[in-house]
Design a protein around this motif. Structure first.
Motif, PDB file in Angstrom:
ATOM      1  N   TYR A  11    -136.345 -10.327  -1.226  1.00  0.00           N
ATOM      2  CA  TYR A  11    -136.709 -10.105   0.179  1.00  0.00           C
ATOM      3  C   TYR A  11    -138.166 -10.505   0.339  1.00  0.00           C
ATOM      4  N   ASN A  36    -132.259   3.795  -9.455  1.00  0.00           N
ATOM      5  CA  ASN A  36    -132.501   3.510  -8.052  1.00  0.00           C
ATOM      6  C   ASN A  36    -133.528   2.381  -7.920  1.00  0.00           C
ATOM      7  N   GLY A  37    -133.156   1.311  -7.195  1.00  0.00           N
ATOM      8  CA  GLY A  37    -134.117   0.230  -6.985  1.00  0.00           C
ATOM      9  C   GLY A  37    -134.147  -0.827  -8.077  1.00  0.00           C
ATOM     10  N   ALA A  38    -133.230  -0.728  -9.046  1.00  0.00           N
ATOM     11  CA  ALA A  38    -133.223  -1.688 -10.157  1.00  0.00           C
ATOM     12  C   ALA A  38    -132.759  -3.075  -9.725  1.00  0.00           C
ATOM     13  N   GLY A  39    -132.044  -3.143  -8.616  1.00  0.00           N
ATOM     14  CA  GLY A  39    -131.568  -4.439  -8.111  1.00  0.00           C
ATOM     15  C   GLY A  39    -130.064  -4.602  -8.097  1.00  0.00           C
ATOM     16  N   LYS A  40    -129.327  -3.523  -8.332  1.00  0.00           N
ATOM     17  CA  LYS A  40    -127.867  -3.606  -8.397  1.00  0.00           C
ATOM     18  C   LYS A  40    -127.262  -4.080  -7.071  1.00  0.00           C
ATOM     19  N   SER A  41    -127.658  -3.423  -5.977  1.00  0.00           N
ATOM     20  CA  SER A  41    -127.093  -3.802  -4.669  1.00  0.00           C
ATOM     21  C   SER A  41    -127.497  -5.219  -4.293  1.00  0.00           C
ATOM     22  N   THR A  42    -128.728  -5.564  -4.584  1.00  0.00           N
ATOM     23  CA  THR A  42    -129.196  -6.912  -4.241  1.00  0.00           C
ATOM     24  C   THR A  42    -128.374  -7.951  -4.989  1.00  0.00           C
ATOM     25  N   GLU A 161    -121.569   1.473  -5.885  1.00  0.00           N
ATOM     26  CA  GLU A 161    -121.706   2.931  -5.899  1.00  0.00           C
ATOM     27  C   GLU A 161    -120.523   3.655  -5.253  1.00  0.00           C
ATOM     28  N   GLN A 193    -125.024   4.401 -10.179  1.00  0.00           N
ATOM     29  CA  GLN A 193    -126.126   5.192 -10.741  1.00  0.00           C
ATOM     30  C   GLN A 193    -125.548   6.307 -11.597  1.00  0.00           C
TER      31      GLN A 193
HETATM   32  P1  ATP Z   1    -129.860   1.688  -5.126  1.00  0.00           P
HETATM   33  O1  ATP Z   1    -128.960   2.341  -6.069  1.00  0.00           O
HETATM   34  O2  ATP Z   1    -130.915   2.586  -4.563  1.00  0.00           O
HETATM   35  O3  ATP Z   1    -129.168   0.863  -4.086  1.00  0.00           O
HETATM   36  P2  ATP Z   1    -130.314  -0.764  -6.480  1.00  0.00           P
HETATM   37  O4  ATP Z   1    -130.362  -0.866  -7.954  1.00  0.00           O
HETATM   38  O5  ATP Z   1    -129.076  -1.173  -5.812  1.00  0.00           O
HETATM   39  O6  ATP Z   1    -130.712   0.691  -6.038  1.00  0.00           O
HETATM   40  P3  ATP Z   1    -131.618  -2.553  -4.686  1.00  0.00           P
HETATM   41  O7  ATP Z   1    -131.138  -1.802  -3.475  1.00  0.00           O
HETATM   42  O8  ATP Z   1    -130.972  -3.834  -4.990  1.00  0.00           O
HETATM   43  O9  ATP Z   1    -131.541  -1.618  -5.958  1.00  0.00           O
HETATM   44  O10 ATP Z   1    -133.176  -2.742  -4.541  1.00  0.00           O
HETATM   45  C1  ATP Z   1    -133.940  -3.600  -5.401  1.00  0.00           C
HETATM   46  C2  ATP Z   1    -135.342  -3.741  -4.850  1.00  0.00           C
HETATM   47  O11 ATP Z   1    -135.299  -4.422  -3.608  1.00  0.00           O
HETATM   48  C3  ATP Z   1    -136.040  -2.417  -4.580  1.00  0.00           C
HETATM   49  O12 ATP Z   1    -137.397  -2.593  -4.890  1.00  0.00           O
HETATM   50  C4  ATP Z   1    -135.859  -2.217  -3.091  1.00  0.00           C
HETATM   51  O13 ATP Z   1    -136.921  -1.456  -2.548  1.00  0.00           O
HETATM   52  C5  ATP Z   1    -135.866  -3.639  -2.569  1.00  0.00           C
HETATM   53  N1  ATP Z   1    -135.042  -3.816  -1.352  1.00  0.00           N
HETATM   54  C6  ATP Z   1    -133.745  -3.505  -1.226  1.00  0.00           C
HETATM   55  N2  ATP Z   1    -133.279  -3.831  -0.003  1.00  0.00           N
HETATM   56  C7  ATP Z   1    -134.334  -4.371   0.667  1.00  0.00           C
HETATM   57  C8  ATP Z   1    -134.525  -4.904   1.988  1.00  0.00           C
HETATM   58  N3  ATP Z   1    -133.512  -4.970   2.858  1.00  0.00           N
HETATM   59  N4  ATP Z   1    -135.757  -5.351   2.315  1.00  0.00           N
HETATM   60  C9  ATP Z   1    -136.774  -5.300   1.426  1.00  0.00           C
HETATM   61  N5  ATP Z   1    -136.675  -4.817   0.177  1.00  0.00           N
HETATM   62  C10 ATP Z   1    -135.485  -4.348  -0.204  1.00  0.00           C
END
Ligand code: ATP
Length: 236
Positions: A11, A36-42, A161, A193
């Motif tokens: 992003y 949390n925030g590791a990047g899984k959803s991304t 999740e 998670q």
């Molecule tokens: P969670 O379990 O909280 O979803 P995750 O492992 O899926 O965690 P992501 O949601 O992929 O992690 O987030 C990875 C990084 O990208 C984090 O630093 C988060 O703050 C950032 N991030 C996620 N979505 C956005 C967005 N829409 N805009 C900017 N930064 C984002």
């Protein structure tokens, strides 16, 4: 079935996924773990085309889908059940399922047949066919999100999740259902998670930290790796 090679996405200036390679074979459930925030959803969103990858390849059945729009990726056989489930709360269970087939090729009759099949697979939903999704329990809503993804007859299923917000017993039922998808030959990536729950359903696991894969191996290897186990599996 699914091979993701050196995928990066993020992003603005934030590289949330940094050169990640993961794969899942037909009939395999692969856990994607990390804080949390590791990047899984991304990562899942970039694979599914909801977020445009910066770099890398997403191979499904040998075809590179990276950069394709989400609806074409769905039509190519890859379904994502997003975090938060993405249901339409005011619409009936059946209508939510109909939406699952929108990107799918095939006749309207085939779609209705597939939806009726789901009634057999998820009897708890069949009893609630005409009520709004918002009136379902959390576990039933997760079942509906799963059923909606399956309506499209995917070959690859990405789950973000699925156990979040559910009581342990209900989460266990969802994970047992996910495990049964193996018999249908689906390739499943399960982001969680809730490591313990995920490992009950998974054959292999990847652990992500700050957008990179820091562990890749079987569930037994993950349990045996002390440092990873301490960080991600708790002290037990
Ligand atoms: P969670 O379990 O909280 O979803 P995750 O492992 O899926 O965690 P992501 O949601 O992929 O992690 O987030 C990875 C990084 O990208 C984090 O630093 C988060 O703050 C950032 N991030 C996620 N979505 C956005 C967005 N829409 N805009 C900017 N930064 C984002």
């Amino acid at each position: 079935m699914l091979r993701v090679i050196h995928l990066s996405a993020g992003y603005g200036a934030l590289r949330a996924v940094d050169g990640v390679s993961v794969s899942a074979r037909a009939g395999e459930v692969v856990a994607l773990l990390g804080a949390n925030g590791a990047g899984k959803s991304t990562l899942l969103r970039a694979i599914a085309g909801l977020l445009r990858p910066w770099d890398g390849r997403v191979l499904v059945g040998g075809r590179n889908l990276a950069g394709w729009p989400a609806h074409r990726i769905a039509a190519a056989g890859l379904s994502l059940v997003p975090e938060g489930r993405g249901l339409f709360p005011g619409m009936s269970v059946r209508d939510n399922l109909r939406l699952g087939g929108f990107a799918r090729r095939g006749s309207a009759r085939e779609l209705e047949e597939r939806i009726d099949e789901m009634a057999g697979v998820f009897p708890a939903l069949a009893e609630r066919w005409d009520i709004p999704a918002a009136h379902l329990s959390g576990g039933q809503q997760q079942m509906l999100a799963l059923a909606r993804a399956l309506v499209a007859r995917p070959r690859v299923l990405l789950l973000d999740e699925p156990s979040t917000g559910l009581a342990p017993l209900v989460a266990g039922e969802i994970l047992a259902r996910i495990r049964r998808l193996k018999a249908d030959g689906l390739a499943v990536i399960l982001a969680e998670q809730n490591t313990r729950a995920a490992l009950q359903a998974a054959d292999r696991a990847y652990v992500l930290a700050t957008g990179r894969v820091i562990f890749d191996g079987t569930v037994a290897e993950l349990r045996a790796s002390e440092a990873i186990a301490r960080a991600y599996l708790g002290s037990e």
